[in-house]
Design a protein around this motif. Structure first.
Motif, PDB file in Angstrom:
ATOM      1  N   GLU A 148       0.842  -1.187   0.000  1.00  0.00           N
ATOM      2  CA  GLU A 148       0.000   0.000   0.000  1.00  0.00           C
ATOM      3  C   GLU A 148       0.880   1.241   0.000  1.00  0.00           C
ATOM      4  O   GLU A 148       1.877   1.285   0.719  1.00  0.00           O
ATOM      5  CB  GLU A 148      -0.921   0.047   1.234  1.00  0.00           C
ATOM      6  N   TRP A 150       0.720   5.203   0.847  1.00  0.00           N
ATOM      7  CA  TRP A 150      -0.045   6.247   1.530  1.00  0.00           C
ATOM      8  C   TRP A 150       0.574   7.614   1.244  1.00  0.00           C
ATOM      9  O   TRP A 150       1.780   7.727   1.008  1.00  0.00           O
ATOM     10  CB  TRP A 150      -0.019   6.035   3.041  1.00  0.00           C
ATOM     11  N   LEU A 249      -5.246  10.035  -5.318  1.00  0.00           N
ATOM     12  CA  LEU A 249      -5.983   8.827  -4.937  1.00  0.00           C
ATOM     13  C   LEU A 249      -7.020   8.479  -6.004  1.00  0.00           C
ATOM     14  O   LEU A 249      -7.168   7.306  -6.382  1.00  0.00           O
ATOM     15  CB  LEU A 249      -6.654   9.040  -3.581  1.00  0.00           C
ATOM     16  N   ASP A 255      -2.712   4.671  -2.785  1.00  0.00           N
ATOM     17  CA  ASP A 255      -3.780   3.782  -2.312  1.00  0.00           C
ATOM     18  C   ASP A 255      -4.611   4.370  -1.178  1.00  0.00           C
ATOM     19  O   ASP A 255      -5.807   4.097  -1.088  1.00  0.00           O
ATOM     20  CB  ASP A 255      -3.171   2.448  -1.833  1.00  0.00           C
ATOM     21  N   ARG A 256      -3.964   5.155  -0.307  1.00  0.00           N
ATOM     22  CA  ARG A 256      -4.700   5.684   0.849  1.00  0.00           C
ATOM     23  C   ARG A 256      -4.154   7.050   1.224  1.00  0.00           C
ATOM     24  O   ARG A 256      -2.998   7.384   0.918  1.00  0.00           O
ATOM     25  CB  ARG A 256      -4.614   4.726   2.046  1.00  0.00           C
ATOM     26  N   GLU A 266      -1.887   1.128  11.101  1.00  0.00           N
ATOM     27  CA  GLU A 266      -2.332   0.101  10.158  1.00  0.00           C
ATOM     28  C   GLU A 266      -1.281  -1.000  10.018  1.00  0.00           C
ATOM     29  O   GLU A 266      -1.614  -2.189   9.949  1.00  0.00           O
ATOM     30  CB  GLU A 266      -2.617   0.732   8.802  1.00  0.00           C
TER      31      GLU A 266
END
Length: 593
Positions: A148, A150, A249, A255-256, A266
């Motif tokens: 992921e 971010w 995004l 992704d986040r 997380e």
């Protein structure tokens, strides 16, 4: 009076050394020793912060603790390989630099991250934006390799390409009366352009545009593969920017969106109940370097920085090892040759070049290894240009990253004539020389005369031809072909591969695999890794610096380790008070009054 002030200065320097530097060194060594023994939690998230930059290789001095980046590309690769097998490590959190990272380092770190993910572990990358400068595309490439990616809510995705700045001093030097006199072989050897030009020459622009395009295209292709889109689609999206975090995004560039604390939470959640964050450097210290096992060994010999003649035996012990000293590196190669357990040598090179004489001394050691029946595989780091390629040219096999800056088969030299410039400030420079006509050829007070210029140009030509001969022999290429692709031009590893200057694209892992193959070590047989030059322990370094025994150094480190312990300090104070009272009573009893 002069001697008095010199003595006073010496005393002051000694006091600073004893009361400031030594305690800091001891405390740092003690803390490092303590942290290396700290247990790794059963559910661990490693946090790798790349924002301070990385070197290619660890410093050769054990006391290089002050300033500069704390991690190296080789250390990151080695530690992630160990973390793959460590059941306690469940996830990796990467802090990405906004302005980018050296492209070849990014290539190698990305490969290590992908291997880590293949072991079934989670990788989360967090960015506080991607800036429109430098090699931000390399930073994004690493982020794209994560499970992921971010980005902070207030941050911007401003990456839209790859840019690099060049400074030209030609007009300024001319304006202030500095005469830049250089010989270069040939038009692509553009290091001298900084002093002689005010803009890119056609050859300079051509070569620089080509290697920048190669790096940019390679990084986008890798990122597209990891993001599961086509390179064309990713390029079109990126170059249509910049974007806010929300827009990035929406366009699936990330992704986040979240703060780094949310990303850490997380990562801990994904790692399992009770997971803890552990700094990457602390984990690396606790694990140490991979040693391997088995009766056969592969030597890993490293050199990073400009290549110079000499030795570092009397160098600054706090230095970070940012230069390659020919005596030291040649000695390291000969040590590996003499070690009977070593069956092959992986020679890690990261250098922009330097002295041809120093380079030839190192290359002679490479030849000696081959003559002793020990294959030499070069693993190129950030760059292996000019002298960096000279020392690599006759290896059995050369491995480079797609974005490693390599080649630059060329040579330059010259001088800056300063007499006129200094004269404008009332400073007169005059030269005296005895001996032959060439004795004052490199005097900064006078330009080359025609005879000196011809002699100097001839020496540059000889060095260039020697470079061509070594590359032709080592790469098994006709000299005429080498001349075509030389001329001082810088290539990327991907370009050099197609030209025959590099055999394989990859990093240290691929180089080790090739060394094993050339040494005919079966794939199912374990091997040991032996690293040269050997780094002294901090205790041994302290012993050499301050003239104390190893045991005394251990005692000093132990003392440093308890300095910040309140209970230990209280105990020491009580002991000192008791001794003072006893000593005072004895002294009073002995006094005649």
């Amino acid at each position: 009076m002069k001697q008095f002030f010199l003595t006073l200065l010496g005393v002051f320097a000694g006091l600073v050394l004893f009361f400031v530097i030594v305690p800091v060194v001891l405390i740092t060594v003690a803390v490092s020793s303590a942290s290396s023994k700290a247990p790794t939690p059963s559910n661990t998230v490693l946090e790798l912060d790349l924002r301070e930059g990385v070197t290619d290789q660890p410093p050769t001095s054990p006391l290089a603790l002050f300033g500069g980046p704390g991690l190296s590309t080789m250390q990151i690769v080695d530690t992630l390989a160990q973390a793959e097998e460590d059941k306690r490590v469940k996830a990796l959190l990467i802090r990405l630099p906004e302005a980018g990272i050296t492209p070849a380092a990014a290539d190698e770190i990305r490969q290590a991250v992908r291997r880590f993910r293949r072991s079934g572990k989670v990788v989360i990358a967090h960015a506080q934006g991607f800036q429109p400068v430098g090699t931000a595309v390399s930073s994004y490439m690493i982020g794209a390799s994560a499970s992921e990616l971010w980005m902070q809510n207030t941050s911007s995705f401003q990456l839209a390409g790859f840019s690099a700045e060049s400074v030209f001093l030609g007009r300024a030097l001319e304006k202030y009366g500095v005469n830049a006199q250089f010989e270069q072989r040939y038009e692509y050897k553009n290091a001298v352009n900084e002093f002689t030009e005010s803009d890119f020459t056609p050859a300079h622009r051509e070569a620089m545009s080509a290697w920048m395009t190669s790096i940019y295209t390679s990084a986008l292709a890798n990122a597209a593969q990891d993001r599961r889109v086509t390179p064309q689609a990713l390029r079109a999206t990126i170059e249509a920017g910049p974007y806010s975090s929300a827009q990035a995004l929406q366009r699936r560039l990330i992704d986040r969106i979240g703060q780094v604390e949310q990303a850490e939470a997380e990562a801990r959640r994904r790692a399992g109940r009770g997971a803890e964050i552990l700094e990457f450097g602390d984990y690396a210290s606790s694990r140490g370097e991979r040693a391997g096992s088995g009766r056969n060994a592969i030597a890993i010999v490293g050199g990073e920085g400009a290549i110079m003649t000499g030795t570092g035996d009397n160098a600054d012990p706090f230095g970070g090892g940012s230069s390659i000293l020919s005596d030291d590196l040649a000695r390291a190669l000969y040590d590996a040759i003499e070690d009977k357990s070593v069956k092959a040598i992986v020679f890690r090179v990261s250098s922009p070049g330097g002295s041809p004489d120093a380079s030839e001394q190192i290359l002679a050691a490479v030849r000696a290894a081959k003559a002793a029946g020990k294959p030499v595989v070069v693993s190129m780091g950030d760059y292996a240009a000019s002298g960096g390629y000279w020392i690599s040219s006759e290896a059995d096999w050369i491995v480079a990253q797609p974005s490693t800056l390599t080649g630059s088969i060329g040579v330059f030299g010259g001088k800056l004539v300063l007499a006129e410039a200094l004269g404008r400030f009332g400073v007169d420079m005059r030269n005296l020389a005895v001996g032959g006509d060439y004795a004052d050829a490199f005097s900064p007070s006078e330009p080359f005369d025609p005879a000196d210029r011809r002699a100097f140009a001839a020496s540059i030509d000889r060095t260039y031809e020697e470079f061509i001969a070594r590359v032709a022999r080592g790469r098994n290429l006709p000299p005429a072909r080498v001349r075509e692709i030389a001329r001082g031009r810088v290539w990327t590893g991907a370009q050099a591969r197609s030209l025959g200057l590099v055999d394989q694209l990859g990093g240290l892992e691929e180089a080790v695999a090739k060394a094993r193959q050339l040494a005919r070590i079966p794939n199912d047989e374990s091997v040991r890794f032996k690293r040269y030059p050997e780094v002294k322990s901090p205790l041994a370094a302290l012993s050499e610096m301050f003239g104390v025994s190893g045991e005394a150094a251990r005692v000093l480190v132990g003392v440093g380790g308890i300095i910040n312990d309140p209970q230990a300090e209280a105990a020491v104070r009580r002991l000192q008070a008791e001794r003072a009272r006893a000593a005072g009573a004895t002294v009073l009893a002995d006094q005649p009054y």
